[in-house]
Design a protein around this motif. Structure first.
Motif, PDB file in Angstrom:
ATOM      1  N   MET A 257      31.570  57.814  30.060  1.00  0.00           N
ATOM      2  CA  MET A 257      30.142  58.017  30.538  1.00  0.00           C
ATOM      3  C   MET A 257      30.006  58.024  32.058  1.00  0.00           C
ATOM      4  SD  MET A 257      26.908  55.803  29.222  1.00  0.00           S
ATOM      5  CE  MET A 257      27.504  54.436  29.214  1.00  0.00           C
ATOM      6  N   THR A 258      29.251  59.016  32.245  1.00  0.00           N
ATOM      7  CA  THR A 258      28.947  59.222  33.644  1.00  0.00           C
ATOM      8  C   THR A 258      27.805  58.243  34.182  1.00  0.00           C
ATOM      9  OG1 THR A 258      28.924  61.601  33.088  1.00  0.00           O
ATOM     10  CG2 THR A 258      28.059  60.687  35.481  1.00  0.00           C
ATOM     11  N   PRO A 259      28.154  57.510  35.254  1.00  0.00           N
ATOM     12  CA  PRO A 259      27.102  56.578  35.746  1.00  0.00           C
ATOM     13  C   PRO A 259      25.664  57.375  36.135  1.00  0.00           C
ATOM     14  CG  PRO A 259      29.376  56.559  37.126  1.00  0.00           C
ATOM     15  CD  PRO A 259      29.206  57.451  36.272  1.00  0.00           C
ATOM     16  N   LEU A 260      24.544  56.482  36.028  1.00  0.00           N
ATOM     17  CA  LEU A 260      23.362  57.279  36.441  1.00  0.00           C
ATOM     18  C   LEU A 260      23.539  57.277  38.032  1.00  0.00           C
ATOM     19  CD1 LEU A 260      20.816  58.371  35.353  1.00  0.00           C
ATOM     20  CD2 LEU A 260      19.898  56.102  35.888  1.00  0.00           C
ATOM     21  N   LEU A 261      23.933  56.282  38.686  1.00  0.00           N
ATOM     22  CA  LEU A 261      24.025  56.017  40.032  1.00  0.00           C
ATOM     23  C   LEU A 261      25.368  55.544  40.460  1.00  0.00           C
ATOM     24  CD1 LEU A 261      21.748  56.321  42.481  1.00  0.00           C
ATOM     25  CD2 LEU A 261      21.744  53.908  42.267  1.00  0.00           C
ATOM     26  N   SER A 262      26.002  56.154  41.318  1.00  0.00           N
ATOM     27  CA  SER A 262      27.474  55.690  41.912  1.00  0.00           C
ATOM     28  C   SER A 262      27.088  55.491  43.342  1.00  0.00           C
ATOM     29  CB  SER A 262      28.108  56.592  41.663  1.00  0.00           C
ATOM     30  OG  SER A 262      29.486  56.363  41.934  1.00  0.00           O
ATOM     31  N   VAL A 263      27.365  54.267  43.875  1.00  0.00           N
ATOM     32  CA  VAL A 263      26.713  53.932  45.387  1.00  0.00           C
ATOM     33  C   VAL A 263      28.182  53.586  45.798  1.00  0.00           C
ATOM     34  CG1 VAL A 263      25.802  52.335  46.789  1.00  0.00           C
ATOM     35  CG2 VAL A 263      24.755  53.004  44.751  1.00  0.00           C
ATOM     36  N   GLN A 264      28.555  54.315  47.004  1.00  0.00           N
ATOM     37  CA  GLN A 264      29.874  54.181  47.549  1.00  0.00           C
ATOM     38  C   GLN A 264      29.887  53.724  48.957  1.00  0.00           C
ATOM     39  OE1 GLN A 264      32.892  53.842  46.300  1.00  0.00           O
ATOM     40  NE2 GLN A 264      32.009  54.221  43.894  1.00  0.00           N
ATOM     41  N   GLY A 265      30.257  52.783  49.362  1.00  0.00           N
ATOM     42  CA  GLY A 265      30.217  52.274  50.950  1.00  0.00           C
ATOM     43  C   GLY A 265      29.107  52.501  51.375  1.00  0.00           C
ATOM     44  N   ILE A 266      27.900  51.953  51.095  1.00  0.00           N
ATOM     45  CA  ILE A 266      26.840  52.076  51.972  1.00  0.00           C
ATOM     46  C   ILE A 266      26.532  51.065  52.918  1.00  0.00           C
ATOM     47  CG2 ILE A 266      24.376  51.607  51.655  1.00  0.00           C
ATOM     48  CD1 ILE A 266      24.847  54.478  50.667  1.00  0.00           C
ATOM     49  N   THR A 267      26.634  51.520  54.266  1.00  0.00           N
ATOM     50  CA  THR A 267      26.451  50.768  55.380  1.00  0.00           C
ATOM     51  C   THR A 267      25.262  51.234  56.199  1.00  0.00           C
ATOM     52  OG1 THR A 267      28.965  50.526  55.478  1.00  0.00           O
ATOM     53  CG2 THR A 267      27.656  50.025  57.336  1.00  0.00           C
ATOM     54  N   LYS A 268      24.592  50.242  56.764  1.00  0.00           N
ATOM     55  CA  LYS A 268      23.401  50.310  57.488  1.00  0.00           C
ATOM     56  C   LYS A 268      23.357  49.256  58.893  1.00  0.00           C
ATOM     57  CE  LYS A 268      19.567  52.053  58.902  1.00  0.00           C
ATOM     58  NZ  LYS A 268      19.441  53.503  59.514  1.00  0.00           N
ATOM     59  N   ARG A 269      23.445  49.827  59.914  1.00  0.00           N
ATOM     60  CA  ARG A 269      23.305  48.889  61.223  1.00  0.00           C
ATOM     61  C   ARG A 269      22.085  49.040  61.642  1.00  0.00           C
ATOM     62  NH1 ARG A 269      28.570  50.738  61.600  1.00  0.00           N
ATOM     63  NH2 ARG A 269      30.165  49.530  60.758  1.00  0.00           N
ATOM     64  N   TYR A 270      21.646  47.715  62.313  1.00  0.00           N
ATOM     65  CA  TYR A 270      20.399  48.000  63.249  1.00  0.00           C
ATOM     66  C   TYR A 270      21.050  47.786  64.511  1.00  0.00           C
ATOM     67  CZ  TYR A 270      17.860  47.811  58.887  1.00  0.00           C
ATOM     68  OH  TYR A 270      17.229  47.920  57.789  1.00  0.00           O
ATOM     69  N   GLY A 271      21.463  48.582  65.600  1.00  0.00           N
ATOM     70  CA  GLY A 271      21.939  48.173  66.464  1.00  0.00           C
ATOM     71  C   GLY A 271      23.435  47.451  66.306  1.00  0.00           C
ATOM     72  N   ALA A 272      23.523  46.430  66.997  1.00  0.00           N
ATOM     73  CA  ALA A 272      24.670  45.660  66.712  1.00  0.00           C
ATOM     74  C   ALA A 272      24.531  44.972  65.373  1.00  0.00           C
ATOM     75  CB  ALA A 272      24.997  44.673  67.972  1.00  0.00           C
ATOM     76  N   HIS A 273      23.523  44.638  64.855  1.00  0.00           N
ATOM     77  CA  HIS A 273      23.262  43.894  64.026  1.00  0.00           C
ATOM     78  C   HIS A 273      23.313  44.474  62.343  1.00  0.00           C
ATOM     79  CE1 HIS A 273      21.200  40.942  61.382  1.00  0.00           C
ATOM     80  NE2 HIS A 273      20.567  41.820  60.723  1.00  0.00           N
ATOM     81  N   ILE A 274      24.201  43.959  61.488  1.00  0.00           N
ATOM     82  CA  ILE A 274      24.619  44.646  60.192  1.00  0.00           C
ATOM     83  C   ILE A 274      23.257  44.394  59.319  1.00  0.00           C
ATOM     84  CG2 ILE A 274      26.076  44.610  58.111  1.00  0.00           C
ATOM     85  CD1 ILE A 274      28.238  43.914  59.891  1.00  0.00           C
ATOM     86  N   GLY A 275      22.903  45.630  58.682  1.00  0.00           N
ATOM     87  CA  GLY A 275      21.540  45.567  57.569  1.00  0.00           C
ATOM     88  C   GLY A 275      22.661  45.253  56.338  1.00  0.00           C
ATOM     89  N   CYS A 276      23.252  46.325  56.004  1.00  0.00           N
ATOM     90  CA  CYS A 276      24.366  45.928  54.672  1.00  0.00           C
ATOM     91  C   CYS A 276      25.575  46.656  55.109  1.00  0.00           C
ATOM     92  CB  CYS A 276      23.715  46.569  53.518  1.00  0.00           C
ATOM     93  SG  CYS A 276      23.177  47.946  53.292  1.00  0.00           S
ATOM     94  N   ALA A 277      26.722  46.203  54.682  1.00  0.00           N
ATOM     95  CA  ALA A 277      27.989  46.876  54.963  1.00  0.00           C
ATOM     96  C   ALA A 277      28.746  47.051  53.503  1.00  0.00           C
ATOM     97  CB  ALA A 277      28.634  46.057  55.906  1.00  0.00           C
ATOM     98  N   ASP A 278      29.365  47.978  53.458  1.00  0.00           N
ATOM     99  CA  ASP A 278      30.249  48.625  52.612  1.00  0.00           C
ATOM    100  C   ASP A 278      29.908  48.243  51.183  1.00  0.00           C
ATOM    101  OD1 ASP A 278      32.530  50.013  51.811  1.00  0.00           O
ATOM    102  OD2 ASP A 278      33.763  48.280  52.431  1.00  0.00           O
ATOM    103  N   VAL A 279      28.632  48.639  50.561  1.00  0.00           N
ATOM    104  CA  VAL A 279      28.337  48.030  49.211  1.00  0.00           C
ATOM    105  C   VAL A 279      28.478  49.375  48.286  1.00  0.00           C
ATOM    106  CG1 VAL A 279      26.375  47.484  47.752  1.00  0.00           C
ATOM    107  CG2 VAL A 279      26.491  46.953  50.199  1.00  0.00           C
ATOM    108  N   SER A 280      29.177  49.076  47.029  1.00  0.00           N
ATOM    109  CA  SER A 280      29.651  50.014  45.991  1.00  0.00           C
ATOM    110  C   SER A 280      29.491  49.380  44.836  1.00  0.00           C
ATOM    111  CB  SER A 280      31.260  50.436  46.326  1.00  0.00           C
ATOM    112  OG  SER A 280      31.419  50.740  47.674  1.00  0.00           O
TER     113      SER A 280
END
Lengths: 240, 256
Positions: free
Chosen positions: B1-24
């Motif tokens: 079965m194909t996933p409806l949503l496949s999230v790989q390595g999502i990273t978001k930084r706010y300057g030096a601050h990490i919002g979220c890192a490497d979410v899969s």
């Protein structure tokens, strides 16, 4: 149908000095279709823990827990959810439902989840509620306000609505009067007759003797003294 | 079965601050996933990155589109992403006024989304709007009233109707029951559960309320300091938490 080999369970309490509590080790057992097996052992031996592991509610540290071909120790959440919907039923001691949902729908829900039409599911739910002596005037109310015994019977009705090939029963006859106890025992016998593999915890010895084919003493899987597991059980109950 | 949503390595930084890192993770059709964590754990950042409201610094969000199969929504064009946001995706905001047009009638709020995907027949749009108001338990007689005259719980239900009227396949929810009183929450949860089951929706729900995820979510992801510290079947994560932070979170819930 239910097949465990070399299953072990430890709890690590990170916020209580990282205490590691070994609850069960090297559990192996098999339950065939049409068979009812009782888990026995003193309070704290790990009966409920083992049952929760078979349901996928507690994570096993090692070993294989196979129900209807799925290894619950390794399965993805969606595989466990499908298994619980179609194959593996669980009657726990406590009823946990969305507030506000009428009793009739609470009982019909497992059938709706496997695609049974609304009318047919409700008809079956009515049969079970009547059989378990829940007064008809309560059917349209949420069971959250019911007495303990009534809630337990609603829980049982819900657990027996869909003919699961494998079932886990945690104290299904506790706190029931003689008439309702008889109804529950006959439901268990009917489930066995249609080929369900059942594992149960019964403190009611007469009930156990009547419906169970074998007993497994869980304390033989308990490493050392088992006094710790009761504390963990309490810890988890209060945490949940 | 194909996933409806496949999230790989999502990273978001706010300057030096990490919002979220490497979410899969992969989300399959019909699955409801909860994301929990305390304020500042990065759960809303992650949700906004997935829903296309924020551009992640790294990673992909692959959605199985109806027409063209799996597509990375991070790199697709803005108009394509907007179209997705009006059709197959829905976003339920914590504050209903962020998801509603407060100066437009209730019926207009629901109808607007239909018109955005090409509905033109006034009678059909109005009928459908009334139908949806009833499905979310808002009296049809209120169809011409503005949401400013609605209670908080009604506004939230209106927002849900507006979002679901176009039959999306994936719903993002940010604290959908936050700020509502308990009896209104219960009613909303019951409604959401029914809609998810009957429409076969997949959903991602961000909340800090563990009782909400227990009732709504099949699986659960626990975040701390922008990282996923634990994930699995909802009742397993809540009843047998493995990570120190999850154990703390679960044991901190007050008993009623």
């Amino acid at each position: 149908m239910i097949d465990l080999s070399n299953v072990s369970k430890t709890f690590t309490l990170h916020n209580q000095g990282s205490a590691v509590i070994e609850v069960l080790s090297d559990v192996s057992l098999t339950v065939a279709p049409g068979e009812c097996v009782a888990l026995t052992g003193a309070s704290g031996a790990g009966k409920s823990t083992l049952m929760r592991m078979i349901y996928g509610n507690y994570r096993a540290q090692s070993g294989v827990i196979r129900v209807g071909g799925v290894d619950l120790a390794q399965a993805e959440p969606r595989e466990i959810i499908r298994l619980r919907r179609e194959v593996l039923g669980y009657v726990s001691q406590f009823l946990r439902v969305v507030p506000r949902v009428p009793t009739l729908d609470v009982v019909a829900e497992p059938l709706r989840a496997v695609g049974v039409g609304s009318d047919e599911a409700r008809t079956r739910a009515k049969e079970l509620l009547a059989q378990l002596n829940i007064p008809e005037r309560l059917w349209s109310l949420s069971p959250t306000t019911f007495s303990g015994g009534e809630q337990q019977r609603v829980n049982i009705a819900r657990g027996f609505a869909h003919p699961y090939p494998a079932m886990l029963l945690d104290e299904p006859t506790a706190s029931l009067d003689a008439a309702n106890r008889e109804v529950v025992l006959s439901l268990i016998e009917a489930a066995k007759a249609r080929g369900a593999a059942i594992i149960g915890i019964f403190h009611d010895e007469a009930a156990r003797a009547r419906v169970c084919d074998r007993e497994i003493d869980v304390s033989r899987f308990t490493p050392g003294l088992s006094s710790g597991s009761e504390a963990v059980e309490r810890y988890n109950e209060s945490a949940a | 079965m194909t996933p409806l949503l496949s999230v790989q390595g999502i990273t978001k930084r706010y300057g030096a601050h990490i919002g979220c890192a490497d979410v899969s993770f992969d989300l399959y059709p019909g699955e409801v996933m909860g994301i929990v964590g305390e304020s500042g754990s990065g759960k809303s950042t992650l949700l906004n990155c997935m829903a296309g409201h924020l551009r992640p610094d790294a990673g992909s969000v692959v959605f199985d589109t109806r027409g063209h199969g799996p597509r990375d929504t991070v790199t697709m064009s803005e108009p394509e992403r907007r179209m997705l946001g009006r059709t197959d995706w829905a976003f339920v905001h914590q504050h209903a006024r962020d998801g509603l047009r407060m100066g437009v009638s209730a019926g207009g709020n629901v109808g607007e989304r239909l018109m955005a995907v090409g509905a033109r027949h006034y009678g059909d749009i109005r009928d459908k709007a009334v139908d949806w108001l009833e499905r979310v338990e808002i009296d049809a007689g209120r169809v011409d009233d503005r949401p400013t005259t609605f209670s908080g719980g009604m506004q939230q239900r209106l927002q849900i109707a507006r979002n679901l009227v176009t039959g999306p396949r994936l719903v993002f929810m940010d604290e959908p029951t936050g700020g509502l009183d308990v009896s209104v929450q219960a009613r909303l949860l019951d409604l959401l559960r029914g809609l998810v089951r009957d429409m076969g929706l997949s959903a991602i729900i961000v909340t800090h309320d563990l009782a909400v995820v227990r009732l709504l979510a099949d699986r659960l992801m626990v975040m701390k300091d922008g990282l996923v510290v634990e994930n699995g079947l909802t009742d397993q994560v809540l009843d047998d938490p493995q990570h120190a932070y999850t154990q703390l979170l679960v044991s901190s819930v007050l008993q009623v």
